[in-house]
Design a protein around this motif. Structure first.
Motif, short mmCIF file in Angstrom:
data_model
loop_
_atom_site.label_atom_id
_atom_site.label_comp_id
_atom_site.label_asym_id
_atom_site.label_seq_id
_atom_site.Cartn_x
_atom_site.Cartn_y
_atom_site.Cartn_z
N ARG A 48 0.83 -1.21 0.00
CA ARG A 48 0.00 0.00 0.00
C ARG A 48 0.86 1.27 0.00
O ARG A 48 0.52 2.25 -0.64
CB ARG A 48 -0.93 0.00 1.21
N ARG A 49 1.98 1.22 0.69
CA ARG A 49 2.79 2.44 0.88
C ARG A 49 3.81 2.68 -0.22
O ARG A 49 4.11 3.82 -0.55
CB ARG A 49 3.51 2.37 2.24
N ASP A 50 4.41 1.59 -0.74
CA ASP A 50 5.53 1.75 -1.67
C ASP A 50 5.58 0.56 -2.62
O ASP A 50 6.19 -0.47 -2.31
CB ASP A 50 6.84 1.86 -0.88
N VAL A 51 4.97 0.71 -3.78
CA VAL A 51 4.88 -0.38 -4.75
C VAL A 51 6.26 -0.83 -5.22
O VAL A 51 6.56 -2.03 -5.32
CB VAL A 51 4.01 0.02 -5.95
N ALA A 52 7.16 0.13 -5.49
CA ALA A 52 8.49 -0.22 -5.98
C ALA A 52 9.24 -1.06 -4.95
O ALA A 52 9.91 -2.04 -5.29
CB ALA A 52 9.28 1.05 -6.32
N ALA A 53 9.12 -0.69 -3.67
CA ALA A 53 9.79 -1.45 -2.61
C ALA A 53 9.18 -2.84 -2.48
O ALA A 53 9.90 -3.83 -2.26
CB ALA A 53 9.69 -0.70 -1.29
N PHE A 54 7.87 -2.93 -2.63
CA PHE A 54 7.20 -4.24 -2.59
C PHE A 54 7.70 -5.12 -3.71
O PHE A 54 8.00 -6.31 -3.50
CB PHE A 54 5.68 -4.05 -2.69
N ASN A 55 7.80 -4.56 -4.91
CA ASN A 55 8.29 -5.34 -6.05
C ASN A 55 9.69 -5.89 -5.79
O ASN A 55 9.99 -7.05 -6.09
CB ASN A 55 8.29 -4.48 -7.31
N ARG A 56 10.57 -5.06 -5.23
CA ARG A 56 11.94 -5.50 -4.95
C ARG A 56 11.97 -6.56 -3.84
O ARG A 56 12.66 -7.57 -3.95
CB ARG A 56 12.81 -4.31 -4.54
N THR A 57 11.21 -6.31 -2.78
CA THR A 57 11.26 -7.18 -1.60
C THR A 57 10.72 -8.57 -1.88
O THR A 57 11.22 -9.56 -1.33
CB THR A 57 10.44 -6.54 -0.46
N THR A 58 9.73 -8.68 -2.74
CA THR A 58 9.05 -9.96 -2.94
C THR A 58 9.52 -10.71 -4.18
O THR A 58 9.03 -11.80 -4.47
CB THR A 58 7.53 -9.75 -3.05
N ALA A 59 10.48 -10.16 -4.90
CA ALA A 59 10.91 -10.79 -6.16
C ALA A 59 11.42 -12.21 -5.92
O ALA A 59 11.11 -13.13 -6.69
CB ALA A 59 11.98 -9.95 -6.82
N GLY A 60 12.19 -12.43 -4.87
CA GLY A 60 12.74 -13.75 -4.58
C GLY A 60 11.74 -14.69 -3.95
O GLY A 60 11.50 -15.80 -4.47
N PRO A 61 11.12 -14.30 -2.83
CA PRO A 61 10.18 -15.20 -2.15
C PRO A 61 9.04 -15.72 -3.01
O PRO A 61 8.64 -16.87 -2.90
CB PRO A 61 9.65 -14.33 -0.99
N ARG A 62 8.50 -14.87 -3.88
CA ARG A 62 7.35 -15.32 -4.67
C ARG A 62 7.74 -16.37 -5.69
O ARG A 62 6.89 -17.10 -6.21
CB ARG A 62 6.66 -14.13 -5.34
N ALA A 63 9.02 -16.47 -6.01
CA ALA A 63 9.48 -17.50 -6.93
C ALA A 63 9.42 -18.88 -6.28
O ALA A 63 9.36 -19.89 -6.97
CB ALA A 63 10.90 -17.20 -7.39
N GLU A 64 9.41 -18.91 -4.94
CA GLU A 64 9.40 -20.18 -4.21
C GLU A 64 7.99 -20.62 -3.82
O GLU A 64 7.68 -21.80 -3.82
CB GLU A 64 10.26 -20.04 -2.96
#
Length: 214
Positions: free
Chosen positions: A13-29
């Motif tokens: 909700r607060r920072d889409v760009a930061a969300f995209n960076r933070t979740t790039a690895g975990p969501r692959a698993e």
């Protein structure tokens, strides 16, 4: 929803760009669990929501323009009035979702499930849909002007008063769909099935009407 999921929802909700960076690895698993998340009115432009479970989430009025949604679960989610113009939805599950009055102008939907979804008053103008299942959708007064629909199932759909002006429909199925007073003016239809079912008042331009299967 777990504490980590709640934190990710807050970050989204607060920072889409930061969300995209933070979740790039975990969501692959494994898919990210954001079920029942409250994202009403959130600015989610250009969000990467691939492999996110948003079952029963509230995205009413959210701005998802240009968002990337692949293998996203939005079953029974609230997307009333959401902005999805230019978004890409591939292999998504929107079964029973509420997209009434949502704007999907120029959106791309591929192999996405929409059975029993609420689409009344939504705008799919200039959208591209391929291999989607919209059986039993409620799409009264929905706008598909200029859209390109290929291999789309609209069986038993409620499409009364919908507009398909200048749309291009190829091998779409309308078995027992309610097309009362729907308008296909200047549309091109090729190998579509059961276009005569419940078609009282349906408007066609005979000079543009392609082949159909009865």
């Amino acid at each position: 929803m777990s504490t980590s999921s709640a934190s990710l929802a807050t970050l989204l909700r607060r920072d889409v760009a930061a969300f995209n960076r933070t979740t790039a690895g975990p969501r692959a698993e494994a898919p990210l669990d954001l079920r029942n998340t409250d994202l009403r009115g959130a600015d989610l432009r250009l969000a990467n929501l691939d492999s996110v479970d948003l079952t029963s989430a509230d995205l009413g009025g959210a701005d998802l323009r240009g968002a990337q949604l692949t293998s996203v679960v939005l079953e029974a989610a609230n997307l009333q009035g959401a902005q999805l113009g230019g978004a890409t939805l591939t292999f998504c599950n929107l079964v029973g979702a509420d997209l009434s009055h949502a704007d999907l102008t120029a959106a791309t939907l591929k192999f996405t499930r929409l059975e029993n979804a609420e689409l009344s008053g939504a705008h799919f103008n200039d959208a591209h849909a391929e291999g989607c299942d919209g059986s039993r959708v409620n799409a009264i007064g929905t706008h598909f002007d200029g859209a390109e629909l290929k291999d789309v199932l609209l069986n038993f759909a409620r499409l009364a008063g919908s507009s398909f002006h200048h749309a291009r429909l190829t091998t779409c199925s309308f078995i027992e769909a309610d097309l009362t007073e729907a308008s296909f003016e200047d549309a091109t239809l090729s190998d579509c099935t059961d276009m005569n079912s419940f078609a009282d008042g349906t408007s066609f331009n005979p000079n543009k009407k392609g082949s159909q299967k009865q």
